[in-house]
Motif scaffolding. Structure first.
Motif, PDB file in Angstrom:
ATOM      1  N   LYS A 244     -11.278  -0.555 -65.736  1.00  0.00           N
ATOM      2  CA  LYS A 244     -10.305  -0.011 -64.777  1.00  0.00           C
ATOM      3  C   LYS A 244      -9.507  -1.127 -64.103  1.00  0.00           C
ATOM      4  N   SER A 245     -10.235  -2.109 -63.574  1.00  0.00           N
ATOM      5  CA  SER A 245      -9.543  -3.213 -62.895  1.00  0.00           C
ATOM      6  C   SER A 245      -8.717  -4.019 -63.883  1.00  0.00           C
ATOM      7  N   THR A 246      -9.234  -4.171 -65.077  1.00  0.00           N
ATOM      8  CA  THR A 246      -8.505  -4.904 -66.116  1.00  0.00           C
ATOM      9  C   THR A 246      -7.163  -4.232 -66.391  1.00  0.00           C
ATOM     10  N   LEU A 247      -7.174  -2.914 -66.494  1.00  0.00           N
ATOM     11  CA  LEU A 247      -5.934  -2.175 -66.733  1.00  0.00           C
ATOM     12  C   LEU A 247      -4.980  -2.316 -65.543  1.00  0.00           C
ATOM     13  N   LEU A 248      -5.533  -2.196 -64.345  1.00  0.00           N
ATOM     14  CA  LEU A 248      -4.695  -2.279 -63.154  1.00  0.00           C
ATOM     15  C   LEU A 248      -4.054  -3.661 -63.020  1.00  0.00           C
ATOM     16  N   ARG A 249      -4.853  -4.687 -63.351  1.00  0.00           N
ATOM     17  CA  ARG A 249      -4.316  -6.052 -63.276  1.00  0.00           C
ATOM     18  C   ARG A 249      -3.181  -6.256 -64.281  1.00  0.00           C
ATOM     19  N   ALA A 250      -3.334  -5.651 -65.441  1.00  0.00           N
ATOM     20  CA  ALA A 250      -2.265  -5.756 -66.441  1.00  0.00           C
ATOM     21  C   ALA A 250      -1.007  -5.047 -65.945  1.00  0.00           C
ATOM     22  N   ILE A 251      -1.186  -3.845 -65.398  1.00  0.00           N
ATOM     23  CA  ILE A 251      -0.034  -3.095 -64.872  1.00  0.00           C
ATOM     24  C   ILE A 251       0.637  -3.891 -63.755  1.00  0.00           C
ATOM     25  N   GLY A 252      -0.188  -4.536 -62.927  1.00  0.00           N
ATOM     26  CA  GLY A 252       0.336  -5.253 -61.773  1.00  0.00           C
ATOM     27  C   GLY A 252       0.894  -6.632 -62.093  1.00  0.00           C
ATOM     28  N   GLY A 253       0.843  -7.014 -63.361  1.00  0.00           N
ATOM     29  CA  GLY A 253       1.405  -8.299 -63.745  1.00  0.00           C
ATOM     30  C   GLY A 253       0.511  -9.470 -63.370  1.00  0.00           C
ATOM     31  N   LEU A 254      -0.764  -9.202 -63.088  1.00  0.00           N
ATOM     32  CA  LEU A 254      -1.688 -10.281 -62.722  1.00  0.00           C
ATOM     33  C   LEU A 254      -2.402 -10.843 -63.943  1.00  0.00           C
ATOM     34  N   ASP A 255      -2.219 -10.186 -65.078  1.00  0.00           N
ATOM     35  CA  ASP A 255      -2.895 -10.624 -66.309  1.00  0.00           C
ATOM     36  C   ASP A 255      -1.952 -10.395 -67.473  1.00  0.00           C
ATOM     37  N   ALA A 256      -1.585 -11.464 -68.119  1.00  0.00           N
ATOM     38  CA  ALA A 256      -0.629 -11.344 -69.230  1.00  0.00           C
ATOM     39  C   ALA A 256      -1.333 -11.373 -70.580  1.00  0.00           C
ATOM     40  N   GLY A 257      -2.656 -11.322 -70.585  1.00  0.00           N
ATOM     41  CA  GLY A 257      -3.399 -11.488 -71.828  1.00  0.00           C
ATOM     42  C   GLY A 257      -3.604 -10.220 -72.643  1.00  0.00           C
ATOM     43  N   TYR A 258      -2.915  -9.154 -72.305  1.00  0.00           N
ATOM     44  CA  TYR A 258      -3.104  -7.889 -73.024  1.00  0.00           C
ATOM     45  C   TYR A 258      -2.242  -7.845 -74.281  1.00  0.00           C
ATOM     46  N   THR A 259      -2.566  -6.904 -75.153  1.00  0.00           N
ATOM     47  CA  THR A 259      -1.742  -6.637 -76.326  1.00  0.00           C
ATOM     48  C   THR A 259      -1.118  -5.245 -76.169  1.00  0.00           C
ATOM     49  N   GLY A 260      -0.121  -4.946 -76.970  1.00  0.00           N
ATOM     50  CA  GLY A 260       0.541  -3.649 -76.880  1.00  0.00           C
ATOM     51  C   GLY A 260       1.724  -3.697 -75.929  1.00  0.00           C
ATOM     52  N   ASP A 261       2.271  -2.533 -75.638  1.00  0.00           N
ATOM     53  CA  ASP A 261       3.461  -2.443 -74.783  1.00  0.00           C
ATOM     54  C   ASP A 261       3.105  -1.934 -73.401  1.00  0.00           C
ATOM     55  N   LEU A 262       3.612  -2.639 -72.418  1.00  0.00           N
ATOM     56  CA  LEU A 262       3.390  -2.215 -71.039  1.00  0.00           C
ATOM     57  C   LEU A 262       4.683  -2.447 -70.284  1.00  0.00           C
ATOM     58  N   HIS A 263       5.183  -1.373 -69.678  1.00  0.00           N
ATOM     59  CA  HIS A 263       6.413  -1.521 -68.920  1.00  0.00           C
ATOM     60  C   HIS A 263       6.271  -0.883 -67.547  1.00  0.00           C
ATOM     61  N   VAL A 264       6.713  -1.613 -66.529  1.00  0.00           N
ATOM     62  CA  VAL A 264       6.698  -1.088 -65.168  1.00  0.00           C
ATOM     63  C   VAL A 264       8.115  -1.107 -64.646  1.00  0.00           C
ATOM     64  N   ASP A 265       8.562   0.022 -64.103  1.00  0.00           N
ATOM     65  CA  ASP A 265       9.918   0.121 -63.583  1.00  0.00           C
ATOM     66  C   ASP A 265       9.901  -0.074 -62.064  1.00  0.00           C
TER      67      ASP A 265
ATOM     68  N   ALA B 106       7.687   0.431 -55.868  1.00  0.00           N
ATOM     69  CA  ALA B 106       7.885   1.659 -56.638  1.00  0.00           C
ATOM     70  C   ALA B 106       6.538   2.188 -57.104  1.00  0.00           C
ATOM     71  N   VAL B 107       5.608   1.237 -57.253  1.00  0.00           N
ATOM     72  CA  VAL B 107       4.261   1.598 -57.697  1.00  0.00           C
ATOM     73  C   VAL B 107       3.246   0.870 -56.817  1.00  0.00           C
ATOM     74  N   LEU B 108       2.366   1.625 -56.211  1.00  0.00           N
ATOM     75  CA  LEU B 108       1.293   1.041 -55.413  1.00  0.00           C
ATOM     76  C   LEU B 108      -0.006   1.127 -56.204  1.00  0.00           C
ATOM     77  N   LEU B 109      -0.594  -0.018 -56.480  1.00  0.00           N
ATOM     78  CA  LEU B 109      -1.826  -0.075 -57.258  1.00  0.00           C
ATOM     79  C   LEU B 109      -3.004  -0.298 -56.314  1.00  0.00           C
ATOM     80  N   LEU B 110      -3.938   0.610 -56.324  1.00  0.00           N
ATOM     81  CA  LEU B 110      -5.074   0.519 -55.411  1.00  0.00           C
ATOM     82  C   LEU B 110      -6.363   0.444 -56.210  1.00  0.00           C
ATOM     83  N   ASP B 111      -7.099  -0.670 -56.071  1.00  0.00           N
ATOM     84  CA  ASP B 111      -8.337  -0.851 -56.814  1.00  0.00           C
ATOM     85  C   ASP B 111      -9.535  -0.618 -55.897  1.00  0.00           C
ATOM     86  N   GLU B 112     -10.082   0.570 -55.957  1.00  0.00           N
ATOM     87  CA  GLU B 112     -11.222   0.969 -55.134  1.00  0.00           C
ATOM     88  C   GLU B 112     -11.039   0.528 -53.691  1.00  0.00           C
ATOM     89  N   PRO B 113      -9.945   0.906 -53.074  1.00  0.00           N
ATOM     90  CA  PRO B 113      -9.612   0.350 -51.756  1.00  0.00           C
ATOM     91  C   PRO B 113     -10.505   0.871 -50.630  1.00  0.00           C
TER      92      PRO B 113
END
Ligand code: ADP
Ligand code: MG
Length: 253
Positions: free
Chosen positions: A51-72, A148-155
Motif C-alpha cells: 500500500k505504502s509502496t503504491l502511494l509513494r509511487a503515486i506521490g512521486g517519492l519513488d521512481a523505481g516502478y515499472t508501467g505507466d503512472l500519471h498524476v494530473d 489536486a490529490v491528497l495522499l494519506l498513508d494511515e494518517p
C-alpha cells in the motif's frame, strides 16, 4: 459523480500495469487503477502488501516502478506521524518550503490552520501539540499546497478513538469543500467504508477487488449496506472467520 462527468474529466491518477520490485522481490505486480478528480478512494490490504509502496509511487517519492503512472496536478502527502519540524513554530511548519514575504506566509498559514480548527496554536511549538493537533497541523501543511490529490498513508492509525472520529469528520468536510481527490491507505476497514467513494483491496501485487460504497453521507455503521461493504472487504482480506470469532468474543465478554 455521474458517468458523463467521469468520461469528460481527466483522471486525477491513472495507473496502468504498475509494478515494483525490491531486490528481485515483487511487491506490486500489475496495478491498474483510475482515480477521478474529487474522488475519495480508500486502499486497504494486509500489512506489507504494498500500500505504502503504491502511494509513494503515486506521490512521486519513488521512481523505481515499472508501467505507466500519471498524476494530473499537485499531490500532497499525509503520514501517520505528523513529521513537523521541532525547531519551527506551528505556522512556520505549515508554510515550510513555500516562498514569499513572511507576513503573507503567516496570513496563509493562519487561514489553513483555521480550516483545521487550530488557529489558536499558530505560534506554539510542535512538541506542545497533542497527537490529534499535530495531525491537524500536518493536514494544514498539506492543504496550503492546494493539492489536486491528497495522499494519506494511515494518517489516523496512532490516534485515540475519539480523536480519530474527529479527524474523519474533518477530512470528510475538507474533502467536500475543497474538491481534491483523496487516496487514503488504511488498515481500518470501517474507516474505509465510512469515508470512501470506492474501496480498492490490494492483494498479491494487484487490485484484487474494487467497488463503490453506495451509501449516503454521513454514514451509519448500523446501516446494513455499511455492514455488507465491511464484510466484503473482510472476505477479500481473508479475515472473515477471525472477525466472527472476535465479535462472538465481544458478545460474550
Ligand atoms: N525501499 C524498500 N526496500 C526494500 N523493501 C521495501 C522497500 N519499501 C518497501 N519494501 C517492502 O515491500 C513490501 C511492501 O511494503 P509496504 O508498501 O510498506 O507495505 P504496506 O504499506 O502495505 O504495509 C514490504 O515487504 C516491504 O518490506
Ligand atoms: Mg504502509
Amino acid at each position: 459523480m455521474n458517468a458523463s462527468t467521469q468520461s469528460r474529466a481527466k483522471a486525477a491518477v491513472t495507473a496502468r500495469g504498475v509494478g515494483r520490485s525490491f531486490d528481485g522481490r515483487t511487491v506490486l505486480r500489475d496495478i491498474h487503477l483510475t482515480i477521478e478528480p474529487g474522488e475519495f478512494l480508500a486502499i486497504v490490504g494486509k500489512s506489507g502488501c504494498g500500500k505504502s509502496t503504491l502511494l509513494r509511487a503515486i506521490g512521486g517519492l519513488d521512481a523505481g516502478y515499472t508501467g505507466d503512472l500519471h498524476v494530473d496536478g499537485t499531490v500532497a502527502f499525509g503520514f501517520q506521524d505528523a513529521r513537523l519540524l521541532p525547531w519551527a513554530r506551528v505556522w512556520e511548519n505549515v508554510v515550510f518550503g513555500l516562498g514569499g514575504p513572511r507576513p503573507l506566509l503567516r496570513t496563509q498559514a493562519l487561514e489553513a490552520l483555521a480550516a483545521v480548527d487550530l488557529a489558536g496554536h499558530a505560534d506554539a511549538w510542535p512538541r506542545t501539540l497533542s497527537g490529534g493537533e499535530a495531525q491537524r497541523a500536518a493536514l494544514a501543511r498539506s492543504l496550503i499546497r492546494e493539492p489536486a490529490v491528497l495522499l494519506l498513508d494511515e494518517p489516523f492509525g496512532a490516534l485515540d478513538a475519539l480523536t480519530r472520529l474527529r479527524m474523519h469528520a474533518l477530512v470528510n468536510g475538507l474533502w467536500r469543500n475543497k474538491g481534491f481527490a483523496v487516496v487514503l491507505v488504511t488498515h481500518d476497514v470501517e474507516e474505509a467504508v465510512l469515508l470512501a467513494d470506492r474501496v480498492a483491496v490490494l492483494d498479491n501485487g494487484r487490485v484484487a477487488d474494487l467497488f463503490a460504497v453506495d451509501l449516503p453521507r454521513p454514514r451509519a455503521r448500523i446501516d446494513e449496506r455499511f455492514e455488507a461493504a465491511r464484510q466484503r472487504i473482510l472476505a477479500d482480506l481473508g479475515v472473515l472467520e477471525l472477525d466472527a470469532v472476535v465479535s462472538a468474543h465481544e458478545r460474550t465478554s
